[in-house]
Design a protein around this motif. Structure first.
Motif, PDB file in Angstrom:
ATOM      1  N   ILE A  75       0.845  -1.185   0.000  1.00  8.45           N
ATOM      2  CA  ILE A  75       0.000   0.000   0.000  1.00  8.45           C
ATOM      3  C   ILE A  75       0.883   1.239   0.000  1.00  8.45           C
ATOM      4  CG2 ILE A  75      -1.761   1.279   1.280  1.00  8.45           C
ATOM      5  CD1 ILE A  75      -2.740  -1.344   2.391  1.00  8.45           C
ATOM      6  N   PRO A  76       0.647   2.174  -0.934  1.00 11.02           N
ATOM      7  CA  PRO A  76       1.486   3.379  -0.983  1.00 11.02           C
ATOM      8  C   PRO A  76       1.545   4.079   0.362  1.00 11.02           C
ATOM      9  CG  PRO A  76       0.083   3.255  -2.916  1.00 11.02           C
ATOM     10  CD  PRO A  76      -0.367   2.158  -1.992  1.00 11.02           C
ATOM     11  N   GLY A  77       2.765   4.334   0.842  1.00 11.23           N
ATOM     12  CA  GLY A  77       2.929   4.949   2.157  1.00 11.23           C
ATOM     13  C   GLY A  77       2.406   6.357   2.228  1.00 11.23           C
ATOM     14  N   ALA A  78       2.293   7.026   1.071  1.00  9.14           N
ATOM     15  CA  ALA A  78       1.854   8.423   1.054  1.00  9.14           C
ATOM     16  C   ALA A  78       0.473   8.594   1.662  1.00  9.14           C
ATOM     17  CB  ALA A  78       1.855   8.947  -0.379  1.00  9.14           C
ATOM     18  N   ILE A  79      -0.396   7.586   1.512  1.00 11.99           N
ATOM     19  CA  ILE A  79      -1.745   7.747   2.043  1.00 11.99           C
ATOM     20  C   ILE A  79      -1.771   7.615   3.567  1.00 11.99           C
ATOM     21  CG2 ILE A  79      -2.847   6.945  -0.061  1.00 11.99           C
ATOM     22  CD1 ILE A  79      -3.193   4.247   1.081  1.00 11.99           C
ATOM     23  N   PHE A  80      -0.652   7.132   4.159  1.00  9.60           N
ATOM     24  CA  PHE A  80      -0.509   7.106   5.613  1.00  9.60           C
ATOM     25  C   PHE A  80       0.411   8.225   6.100  1.00  9.60           C
ATOM     26  CE2 PHE A  80      -1.510   2.616   4.698  1.00  9.60           C
ATOM     27  CZ  PHE A  80      -2.547   2.397   5.592  1.00  9.60           C
ATOM     28  N   GLY A  81       0.887   9.046   5.164  1.00  3.87           N
ATOM     29  CA  GLY A  81       1.829  10.089   5.534  1.00  3.87           C
ATOM     30  C   GLY A  81       3.242   9.567   5.701  1.00  3.87           C
ATOM     31  N   LEU A  82       3.553   8.423   5.059  1.00 11.13           N
ATOM     32  CA  LEU A  82       4.876   7.814   5.160  1.00 11.13           C
ATOM     33  C   LEU A  82       5.578   7.856   3.813  1.00 11.13           C
ATOM     34  CD1 LEU A  82       3.841   4.636   7.209  1.00 11.13           C
ATOM     35  CD2 LEU A  82       4.754   6.784   8.109  1.00 11.13           C
ATOM     36  N   GLU A  83       6.896   7.744   3.841  1.00 11.72           N
ATOM     37  CA  GLU A  83       7.664   7.772   2.601  1.00 11.72           C
ATOM     38  C   GLU A  83       7.681   6.408   1.917  1.00 11.72           C
ATOM     39  OE1 GLU A  83      11.541   9.279   3.241  1.00 11.72           O
ATOM     40  OE2 GLU A  83      10.882  11.277   3.889  1.00 11.72           O
ATOM     41  N   GLU A  84       7.757   5.331   2.693  1.00 12.64           N
ATOM     42  CA  GLU A  84       7.866   3.995   2.114  1.00 12.64           C
ATOM     43  C   GLU A  84       6.512   3.296   2.077  1.00 12.64           C
ATOM     44  OE1 GLU A  84      10.767   1.831   4.300  1.00 12.64           O
ATOM     45  OE2 GLU A  84      12.426   3.149   3.732  1.00 12.64           O
ATOM     46  N   CYS A  85       6.412   2.311   1.177  1.00 20.45           N
ATOM     47  CA  CYS A  85       5.181   1.531   1.069  1.00 20.45           C
ATOM     48  C   CYS A  85       4.966   0.693   2.328  1.00 20.45           C
ATOM     49  CB  CYS A  85       5.244   0.612  -0.151  1.00 20.45           C
ATOM     50  SG  CYS A  85       5.190   1.481  -1.736  1.00 20.45           S
ATOM     51  N   VAL A  86       3.717   0.411   2.597  1.00 24.56           N
ATOM     52  CA  VAL A  86       3.354  -0.384   3.775  1.00 24.56           C
ATOM     53  C   VAL A  86       2.938  -1.775   3.307  1.00 24.56           C
ATOM     54  CG1 VAL A  86       1.808  -0.579   5.747  1.00 24.56           C
ATOM     55  CG2 VAL A  86       2.584   1.691   4.981  1.00 24.56           C
ATOM     56  N   PRO A  87       3.710  -2.813   3.640  1.00 20.69           N
ATOM     57  CA  PRO A  87       3.350  -4.167   3.199  1.00 20.69           C
ATOM     58  C   PRO A  87       2.196  -4.722   4.024  1.00 20.69           C
ATOM     59  CG  PRO A  87       5.303  -4.255   4.568  1.00 20.69           C
ATOM     60  CD  PRO A  87       4.982  -2.796   4.388  1.00 20.69           C
ATOM     61  N   THR A  88       1.353  -5.487   3.379  1.00 19.63           N
ATOM     62  CA  THR A  88       0.248  -6.135   4.080  1.00 19.63           C
ATOM     63  C   THR A  88      -0.077  -7.445   3.385  1.00 19.63           C
ATOM     64  OG1 THR A  88      -2.009  -5.850   4.913  1.00 19.63           O
ATOM     65  CG2 THR A  88      -1.564  -5.027   2.706  1.00 19.63           C
ATOM     66  N   VAL A  89      -0.644  -8.379   4.128  1.00 20.67           N
ATOM     67  CA  VAL A  89      -1.045  -9.667   3.576  1.00 20.67           C
ATOM     68  C   VAL A  89      -2.558  -9.773   3.661  1.00 20.67           C
ATOM     69  CG1 VAL A  89      -0.881 -12.171   3.780  1.00 20.67           C
ATOM     70  CG2 VAL A  89       1.119 -10.756   4.270  1.00 20.67           C
ATOM     71  N   MET A  90      -3.187 -10.022   2.525  1.00 22.92           N
ATOM     72  CA  MET A  90      -4.627 -10.153   2.453  1.00 22.92           C
ATOM     73  C   MET A  90      -4.988 -11.615   2.189  1.00 22.92           C
ATOM     74  SD  MET A  90      -5.442  -6.868   2.562  1.00 22.92           S
ATOM     75  CE  MET A  90      -7.163  -6.876   2.088  1.00 22.92           C
ATOM     76  N   ARG A  91      -6.081 -12.062   2.763  1.00 17.79           N
ATOM     77  CA  ARG A  91      -6.638 -13.361   2.381  1.00 17.79           C
ATOM     78  C   ARG A  91      -7.831 -13.093   1.468  1.00 17.79           C
ATOM     79  NH1 ARG A  91      -6.871 -17.991   6.650  1.00 17.79           N
ATOM     80  NH2 ARG A  91      -4.644 -17.771   6.184  1.00 17.79           N
ATOM     81  N   GLN A  92      -7.877 -13.815   0.371  1.00 20.97           N
ATOM     82  CA  GLN A  92      -8.889 -13.571  -0.647  1.00 20.97           C
ATOM     83  C   GLN A  92      -9.595 -14.864  -1.036  1.00 20.97           C
ATOM     84  OE1 GLN A  92      -8.089 -11.176  -4.423  1.00 20.97           O
ATOM     85  NE2 GLN A  92      -8.208 -13.247  -5.271  1.00 20.97           N
ATOM     86  N   VAL A  93     -10.896 -14.774  -1.230  1.00 24.37           N
ATOM     87  CA  VAL A  93     -11.655 -15.880  -1.791  1.00 24.37           C
ATOM     88  C   VAL A  93     -12.378 -15.353  -3.026  1.00 24.37           C
ATOM     89  CG1 VAL A  93     -13.641 -15.437  -0.290  1.00 24.37           C
ATOM     90  CG2 VAL A  93     -13.404 -17.663  -1.398  1.00 24.37           C
ATOM     91  N   GLN A  94     -12.376 -16.139  -4.082  1.00 25.17           N
ATOM     92  CA  GLN A  94     -13.095 -15.743  -5.277  1.00 25.17           C
ATOM     93  C   GLN A  94     -13.936 -16.904  -5.791  1.00 25.17           C
ATOM     94  OE1 GLN A  94      -9.675 -14.311  -7.456  1.00 25.17           O
ATOM     95  NE2 GLN A  94      -9.426 -16.247  -8.559  1.00 25.17           N
ATOM     96  N   PHE A  95     -15.141 -16.565  -6.215  1.00 16.04           N
ATOM     97  CA  PHE A  95     -16.074 -17.525  -6.782  1.00 16.04           C
ATOM     98  C   PHE A  95     -16.349 -17.120  -8.220  1.00 16.04           C
ATOM     99  CE2 PHE A  95     -16.933 -17.321  -2.256  1.00 16.04           C
ATOM    100  CZ  PHE A  95     -17.225 -18.610  -1.875  1.00 16.04           C
ATOM    101  N   CYS A  96     -16.188 -18.038  -9.149  1.00 16.86           N
ATOM    102  CA  CYS A  96     -16.549 -17.783 -10.542  1.00 16.86           C
ATOM    103  C   CYS A  96     -17.820 -18.569 -10.834  1.00 16.86           C
ATOM    104  CB  CYS A  96     -15.427 -18.206 -11.486  1.00 16.86           C
ATOM    105  SG  CYS A  96     -15.797 -17.840 -13.221  1.00 16.86           S
ATOM    106  N   VAL A  97     -18.904 -17.846 -11.122  1.00 20.16           N
ATOM    107  CA  VAL A  97     -20.216 -18.463 -11.304  1.00 20.16           C
ATOM    108  C   VAL A  97     -20.680 -18.250 -12.748  1.00 20.16           C
ATOM    109  CG1 VAL A  97     -22.567 -18.613 -10.406  1.00 20.16           C
ATOM    110  CG2 VAL A  97     -20.710 -17.835  -8.907  1.00 20.16           C
ATOM    111  N   PRO A  98     -20.722 -19.292 -13.586  1.00 21.26           N
ATOM    112  CA  PRO A  98     -21.226 -19.141 -14.952  1.00 21.26           C
ATOM    113  C   PRO A  98     -22.670 -18.646 -14.955  1.00 21.26           C
ATOM    114  CG  PRO A  98     -20.039 -21.203 -14.721  1.00 21.26           C
ATOM    115  CD  PRO A  98     -20.210 -20.651 -13.333  1.00 21.26           C
ATOM    116  N   LEU A  99     -22.978 -17.722 -15.863  1.00 19.88           N
ATOM    117  CA  LEU A  99     -24.309 -17.132 -15.932  1.00 19.88           C
ATOM    118  C   LEU A  99     -25.317 -18.080 -16.576  1.00 19.88           C
ATOM    119  CD1 LEU A  99     -23.345 -13.533 -17.111  1.00 19.88           C
ATOM    120  CD2 LEU A  99     -24.117 -14.197 -14.826  1.00 19.88           C
ATOM    121  N   ARG A 100     -26.557 -17.940 -16.173  1.00 19.47           N
ATOM    122  CA  ARG A 100     -27.636 -18.690 -16.804  1.00 19.47           C
ATOM    123  C   ARG A 100     -28.177 -17.972 -18.037  1.00 19.47           C
ATOM    124  NH1 ARG A 100     -31.684 -20.697 -11.916  1.00 19.47           N
ATOM    125  NH2 ARG A 100     -30.186 -22.023 -10.793  1.00 19.47           N
TER     126      ARG A 100
END
Length: 231
Positions: free
Chosen positions: A149-174
């Motif tokens: 995450i760009p550090g500028a949005i926190f008022g920091l010079e360096e980027c802020v690393p973060t780990v996200m957990r993601q789930v995705q579902f792909c559902v074919p349309l009817r």
């Protein structure tokens, strides 16, 4: 909610959001949105330290901007108080892929299976499988993402690393060739089981049938032809 084909103007599908989710106006000015989210967090979680609320809002806005750039038709954020009294935040994104040419509508199971195979090849170490929903078969993928995450949005010079957990579902349309992709992500991996319970309800609510008009309220329009909330 509903998502509509911009050509035909008819709903592809409907789904419901549980309490705690707030849908974003994707055309809203980012500054106005951040101020509104901050006010909402202050009202809902007055006792939570300001630093935690600010971090939740800023991270949510960064993820939102990323999803808008990817072509999202719906984005909503949830702020939930977990059983241990901690405030937790997650983001849901819905994208619809339509095609003039594609697999036969009746081959929806095969389409979901092919998506699962592709995800296994793309995401080493991810949990990939199939799940049967009331709407039909869907491909499922759970993985972790390392973001900067760009550090500028926190008022920091360096980027802020973060780990996200993601789930995705792909559902074919009817309704024709194409599919809908539901993506949910959160930094709060500790409460992942609670989020899976919430997401299970959302995915089970997907339907091709229009709900009754009672309790339906408008929440704005998008390029997809409009989204509506079922109260």
């Amino acid at each position: 909610m509903r998502s509509s084909d911009p050509q035909a103007g008819t709903p592809d599908f409907w789904f419901e959001l549980p309490p705690g989710f707030m849908e974003f106006d994707l055309d809203e000015d980012p500054t106005d949105r951040i101020l509104r989210m901050t006010e909402a967090a202050d009202v809902l979680f007055a006792a939570v330290p300001q630093e935690q609320k600010l971090s939740l809002v800023v991270s949510s806005e960064y993820i939102l901007q990323t999803m808008i750039a990817a072509g999202a038709e719906h984005v909503s954020s949830c702020l939930l108080r977990m059983p241990d009294d901690r405030v937790s935040q997650g983001t849901l994104c819905v994208m619809v892929e339509r095609s003039a040419k594609g697999p036969d509508v009746q081959d929806r199971r095969g389409s979901a299976q092919r998506t699962a195979v592709q995800w296994r090849e793309l995401y080493a170490g991810a949990e990939v499988g199939m799940v049967m929903l009331p709407y039909g078969m869907a491909a499922l993928c759970v993985r972790e993402l390392e973001l900067e995450i760009p550090g500028a949005i926190f008022g920091l010079e360096e980027c802020v690393p973060t780990v996200m957990r993601q789930v995705q579902f792909c559902v074919p349309l009817r309704t024709g060739p194409g599919s809908v992709l539901f993506v949910f992500m959160t930094e709060d991996r500790e409460h992942w089981p609670e989020y899976l319970t919430v997401l299970s309800g959302i995915m089970k609510s997907i339907s091709a049938d229009e709900p009754g008009t009672e309790g339906v309220t408008s929440t704005g329009r998008a390029d997809s032809g409009g989204l509506e909330r079922r109260a």
